[in-house]
Design an enzyme around this catalytic site. Sequence first.
Site, PDB file in Angstrom:
ATOM      1  N   ARG A  87     -65.717  -9.721  17.523  1.00  0.00           N
ATOM      2  CA  ARG A  87     -66.098  -9.663  16.409  1.00  0.00           C
ATOM      3  C   ARG A  87     -67.414  -8.452  16.556  1.00  0.00           C
ATOM      4  O   ARG A  87     -68.207  -8.310  15.682  1.00  0.00           O
ATOM      5  CB  ARG A  87     -67.366 -11.297  16.712  1.00  0.00           C
ATOM      6  CG  ARG A  87     -66.053 -11.641  16.170  1.00  0.00           C
ATOM      7  CD  ARG A  87     -67.261 -13.772  15.867  1.00  0.00           C
ATOM      8  NE  ARG A  87     -67.674 -12.573  13.858  1.00  0.00           N
ATOM      9  CZ  ARG A  87     -68.917 -13.840  14.098  1.00  0.00           C
ATOM     10  NH1 ARG A  87     -69.113 -15.115  15.209  1.00  0.00           N
ATOM     11  NH2 ARG A  87     -69.532 -13.910  13.374  1.00  0.00           N
ATOM     12  N   CYS A  88     -67.354  -7.556  17.900  1.00  0.00           N
ATOM     13  CA  CYS A  88     -68.089  -6.720  18.386  1.00  0.00           C
ATOM     14  C   CYS A  88     -67.707  -5.544  17.604  1.00  0.00           C
ATOM     15  O   CYS A  88     -66.048  -5.056  18.277  1.00  0.00           O
ATOM     16  CB  CYS A  88     -68.410  -6.674  19.654  1.00  0.00           C
ATOM     17  SG  CYS A  88     -69.901  -4.998  19.866  1.00  0.00           S
ATOM     18  N   SER A  89     -68.376  -4.611  16.975  1.00  0.00           N
ATOM     19  CA  SER A  89     -67.736  -2.945  16.735  1.00  0.00           C
ATOM     20  C   SER A  89     -66.838  -1.960  17.855  1.00  0.00           C
ATOM     21  O   SER A  89     -66.228  -1.541  17.733  1.00  0.00           O
ATOM     22  CB  SER A  89     -68.321  -2.391  14.999  1.00  0.00           C
ATOM     23  OG  SER A  89     -69.240  -2.237  16.112  1.00  0.00           O
TER      24      SER A  89
END
Length: 113
Positions: free
Chosen positions: A9-11
């Site tokens: 979920r983390c870019s």
Amino acid sequence: MITIYHNPRCSKSRQGLSILENSGKEFQVVKYLNDVPTAEELTQIIKKLGIAPIDLIRKNEAIWKSEYKGKELSDDALIKAMVTNPKLIERPIVINGDKAIVGRPPENIKTII
């Protein structure tokens, strides 16, 4: 074997994963929110990073602000906090042998692969 501690979920974590995929090297992905490292594993990661436990903590997370901010915590207590609340662990972390790096910015990963 190269390992990435990854949060899909983390870019920044996704960018780090892309760097590894494009490197052509073999690696394994640990989705650390599901497969939480033990206190011992986290201690070893911190040693490889060459940092203090407090430097691996995401201090803008709500759980940090509500439960830990402003308290005097030992290194062991900080590690326990990260094991209990893996969202607190900075990401992505890439390990290659006895070296490790936090992929912020993701280009840092290129220095150890």
